[in-house]
Design an enzyme around this catalytic site. Structure first.
Site, PDB file in Angstrom:
ATOM      1  N   CYS A   7       0.831  -1.209   0.000  1.00 36.55           N
ATOM      2  CA  CYS A   7       0.000   0.000   0.000  1.00 36.55           C
ATOM      3  C   CYS A   7       0.864   1.257   0.000  1.00 36.55           C
ATOM      4  CB  CYS A   7      -0.916  -0.030   1.219  1.00 36.55           C
ATOM      5  SG  CYS A   7      -1.758   1.512   1.569  1.00 36.55           S
ATOM      6  N   CYS A  10       0.122   3.793   2.750  1.00 36.34           N
ATOM      7  CA  CYS A  10       0.599   3.254   4.035  1.00 36.34           C
ATOM      8  C   CYS A  10       2.079   3.580   4.235  1.00 36.34           C
ATOM      9  CB  CYS A  10       0.402   1.748   4.090  1.00 36.34           C
ATOM     10  SG  CYS A  10      -1.323   1.208   3.967  1.00 36.34           S
TER      11      CYS A  10
END
Length: 300
Positions: A224, A227
């Site tokens: 991600c 993230c």
């Protein structure tokens, strides 16, 4: 004949060589005798490497061989200076800890350990009713130095200046004791982000009352992008929050059951649990440091 002088010239060179070799041998013998009388350091001084270019293990080996203690040297620079001082005659050789008999080392180590454990046990008992320092020390002493260093590194603790195994043991025990009073699972530390597993997360939520602080949790995935963007922001927020908030993250791919239990629909998802372990806030998407602080501060 032109060839007649050649054997004579050869003999003459042999004779000259014989005459000049004898005093050289005498001088060499005298020099070796003088070097032997002066000791091994003087005899090898021409062949010794510069301590600043030697490896740490090589320096320690030479100091051990010369019976020079380096127990009070806590980094390579100080050990290099100790060897230089010894070679310059500024340090007298003496029995080091490594040169003592094994029995003496064991006795001294046991006495010192008992003394230190006795002095630290009151602090351990008052700071945490569940942390058994004696048991932890015994367990850590059974580990290898490499394993101790790995565990310290996992906690982002520097160990380069810790030269003795006992120093590593006590540094790790201290960190574990601090974590035991801050984190129900013992995996979290003040001012840091811990990447935890499912069992640790369960302990942090279900036993939150034991520590009385909120939990800031980041549910993420390694693939991600947002993230990864938020990771340093989360670290900065944890550093500022210190002991007031527990900060952790968990991999949604590794622990999918927890991602489902927490009803995670997008990544990253940041959740806040209060001091009783109840979810009180959440945000989907990456937050900067200030956003993370604003999210958790009302529940501190």
């Amino acid at each position: 004949p032109s060839g007649a002088p050649q054997p004579l010239l050869h003999a003459s060179r042999q004779h000259r060589h014989h005459l000049t070799l004898a005093p050289r041998l005498s001088q060499r013998a005298a020099s070796e005798s003088k070097a032997a009388a002066a000791g091994p350091t003087d005899a090898n001084s021409d062949r010794l490497d510069d301590p600043s270019t030697m490896r740490l293990g090589e320096i320690q080996a030479e100091l051990k061989q010369r019976n020079v203690s380096y127990a009070d040297c806590f980094d390579k620079e100080s050990i290099v200076k100790r060897l230089k001082d010894f070679r310059d005659g500024l340090v007298e050789p003496q029995p080091s800890e490594e040169a003592k008999k094994p029995e003496e080392i064991a006795t001294a180590s046991d006495n010192e350990s008992k003394k230190d454990d006795t002095s630290s046990s009151p602090n351990s008992s008052t700071s945490s009713g569940t942390f058994d320092r004696d048991a932890v020390l015994a367990e850590l002493r059974s580990l290898r130095v490499k394993e101790l260093r790995t565990k310290l590194a996992e906690r982002n603790l520097r160990w380069a200046g810790l030269l003795e195994k006992e120093d590593l043991v006590r540094a790790l025990a201290d960190a574990m004791e601090r974590a035991s009073t801050f984190s129900p699972s013992g995996a979290l530390e003040p001012g840091k982000v811990a990447d935890i597993d499912d069992e640790q997360l369960e302990a942090e939520i279900n036993r939150a009352k034991d520590v009385g602080t909120p939990l800031l949790l980041d549910v993420y995935a390694t693939w991600c992008g947002p993230c990864q963007l938020m990771a340093p922001q989360l670290a900065d927020a944890a550093s500022e929050l210190g002991e007031s908030v527990r900060v952790a993250k968990i991999d949604s791919d590794k622990y999918q059951s927890w991602a489902q239990k927490l009803r995670v629909g997008g990544l990253p998802t940041v959740l806040v649990f209060d001091s009783e372990g109840k979810e009180v806030n959440r945000v989907e998407g990456a937050l900067m440091k200030d956003g993370l602080l604003d999210l958790v501060r009302p529940h501190m």
